[in-house]
Scaffold this motif. Sequence first.
Motif, PDB file in Angstrom:
ATOM      1  N   LEU A 142       0.901  -1.279   0.009  1.00  0.00           N
ATOM      2  CA  LEU A 142      -0.064  -0.039  -0.020  1.00  0.00           C
ATOM      3  C   LEU A 142       0.822   1.443   0.038  1.00  0.00           C
ATOM      4  O   LEU A 142       0.349   2.291  -0.267  1.00  0.00           O
ATOM      5  CB  LEU A 142      -0.785  -0.134   0.933  1.00  0.00           C
ATOM      6  N   LEU A 143       2.011   1.012   0.463  1.00  0.00           N
ATOM      7  CA  LEU A 143       2.868   2.378   0.602  1.00  0.00           C
ATOM      8  C   LEU A 143       3.739   2.724  -0.907  1.00  0.00           C
ATOM      9  O   LEU A 143       3.934   3.645  -1.182  1.00  0.00           O
ATOM     10  CB  LEU A 143       4.051   2.160   1.599  1.00  0.00           C
ATOM     11  N   ALA A 144       3.542   1.638  -1.749  1.00  0.00           N
ATOM     12  CA  ALA A 144       3.999   1.887  -3.219  1.00  0.00           C
ATOM     13  C   ALA A 144       3.432   3.163  -3.955  1.00  0.00           C
ATOM     14  O   ALA A 144       2.266   3.198  -4.192  1.00  0.00           O
ATOM     15  CB  ALA A 144       3.768   0.636  -4.061  1.00  0.00           C
ATOM     16  N   GLY A 145       4.470   3.970  -4.318  1.00  0.00           N
ATOM     17  CA  GLY A 145       3.797   5.252  -5.038  1.00  0.00           C
ATOM     18  C   GLY A 145       3.472   6.385  -4.022  1.00  0.00           C
ATOM     19  O   GLY A 145       2.848   7.317  -4.502  1.00  0.00           O
ATOM     20  N   HIS A 146       3.639   6.150  -2.615  1.00  0.00           N
ATOM     21  CA  HIS A 146       3.016   7.208  -1.768  1.00  0.00           C
ATOM     22  C   HIS A 146       3.919   7.319  -0.635  1.00  0.00           C
ATOM     23  O   HIS A 146       5.052   6.766  -0.500  1.00  0.00           O
ATOM     24  CB  HIS A 146       1.692   6.554  -1.122  1.00  0.00           C
ATOM     25  N   GLN A 147       3.893   8.596  -0.258  1.00  0.00           N
ATOM     26  CA  GLN A 147       4.427   8.804   1.104  1.00  0.00           C
ATOM     27  C   GLN A 147       3.736   8.169   2.339  1.00  0.00           C
ATOM     28  O   GLN A 147       2.485   7.738   2.204  1.00  0.00           O
ATOM     29  CB  GLN A 147       4.394  10.385   1.492  1.00  0.00           C
ATOM     30  N   PRO A 148       4.333   7.661   3.519  1.00  0.00           N
ATOM     31  CA  PRO A 148       3.619   7.176   4.564  1.00  0.00           C
ATOM     32  C   PRO A 148       2.261   7.998   4.982  1.00  0.00           C
ATOM     33  O   PRO A 148       1.153   7.045   5.171  1.00  0.00           O
ATOM     34  CB  PRO A 148       4.703   7.039   5.692  1.00  0.00           C
ATOM     35  N   ARG A 149       2.220   9.307   5.013  1.00  0.00           N
ATOM     36  CA  ARG A 149       1.003   9.827   5.470  1.00  0.00           C
ATOM     37  C   ARG A 149      -0.009   9.516   4.617  1.00  0.00           C
ATOM     38  O   ARG A 149      -1.082   9.532   4.703  1.00  0.00           O
ATOM     39  CB  ARG A 149       1.419  11.231   5.599  1.00  0.00           C
ATOM     40  N   GLU A 150       0.463   9.628   3.294  1.00  0.00           N
ATOM     41  CA  GLU A 150      -0.450   9.512   2.259  1.00  0.00           C
ATOM     42  C   GLU A 150      -1.313   7.927   1.978  1.00  0.00           C
ATOM     43  O   GLU A 150      -2.545   7.785   1.959  1.00  0.00           O
ATOM     44  CB  GLU A 150       0.043   9.565   0.809  1.00  0.00           C
ATOM     45  N   ALA A 151      -0.405   6.983   2.388  1.00  0.00           N
ATOM     46  CA  ALA A 151      -0.859   5.782   2.638  1.00  0.00           C
ATOM     47  C   ALA A 151      -1.883   5.335   3.733  1.00  0.00           C
ATOM     48  O   ALA A 151      -2.931   4.784   3.510  1.00  0.00           O
ATOM     49  CB  ALA A 151       0.158   4.718   2.583  1.00  0.00           C
ATOM     50  N   ILE A 152      -1.400   6.150   4.804  1.00  0.00           N
ATOM     51  CA  ILE A 152      -2.210   6.143   5.964  1.00  0.00           C
ATOM     52  C   ILE A 152      -3.652   6.750   5.845  1.00  0.00           C
ATOM     53  O   ILE A 152      -4.433   6.248   6.188  1.00  0.00           O
ATOM     54  CB  ILE A 152      -1.335   6.764   7.327  1.00  0.00           C
ATOM     55  N   GLY A 153      -3.543   7.816   5.029  1.00  0.00           N
ATOM     56  CA  GLY A 153      -4.678   8.477   4.923  1.00  0.00           C
ATOM     57  C   GLY A 153      -5.761   7.657   3.970  1.00  0.00           C
ATOM     58  O   GLY A 153      -6.867   7.729   3.863  1.00  0.00           O
TER      59      GLY A 153
END
Length: 309
Positions: A124-135
């Motif tokens: 789920l983190l792929a292509g995202h910053q951690p904050r975006e994946a968490i969101g």
Amino acid sequence: MPGLQDVLDEIVAEMATRQGRGEVATYIPQLGKIDPAKFGIAVALNDGEVMTSGDAEEPFSIQSISKVFTLALALGRVGDVLWQRVGREPSGTPFNSIVQLEIEHGIPRNPFINAGAIVVSDILLAGHQPREAIGEILSFVRSVADDDSIVIDRDVAASERATGYRNVALASYLKGFGNLNHEPDLTLGVYFHHCAIAMSCRQLASAGRFLANSGRSESSGHTVVSSERARRINALMLTCGHYDGSGEFAFRVGIPGKSGVGGGIMAVVPGVASIAVWSPGLNKNGNSMLGSLALEQLTRRMNWSIFSS
């Protein structure tokens, strides 16, 4: 035969008299502060009605129950490619076993043990910053629950990060075996935060209803996952949802379920309802002691076992 609300109220009354309630999860300091006397239960029927009893409106940390939602999201993202990195078999060992991960060359047994859920978080983190994946994860949970008030308990997330040494070790093993694409610290940030989502029994039962309704959201009418994928997630919940207590839960309760060390259990009666129960005291396998007993009583009285003829 008594009605469902009567059964729920009877179960709450019975659980209040129980002496042995298990032990709260003190290895996560914030969870160790929870009153072990708490008990709530909610049933979200497929027709849209929700029935509750006890402390069903009080939010609690759903912990590993969140792994059901991250699995659904990750399967939507990458499909069956996910199964190249995570297995689908019961573990038969504690949920944070390092030995098993070492023996099996960095491929976790299933997506519900900690190592498997860390791999799902990495996807789920792929292509995202951690904050975006968490969101994204939080938005998905809010969507399936039809409730935008659901939040992440930041104190619990911080508590997990401060004391999650075994999870750090698991992530390092995964990285060492080439089964983690991001730095362990980044992936663990996503993992710790989704485990710290706080929900009430009412919210959690509502969120799980798509799995009881062939993958469709009752509130929106939209398809969350395909009916086939809903069946497969339910199958994994039945065989792997209670770690090395999964066989006992299937034997006694007879429906798919996923537990969390916050004392919650989300269970599914396909075609009928989603259920959430919360009692913070855990048994030796890390599953809610009274929650498991309450679900056993509920399925017996309502004849809800998937093995019923």
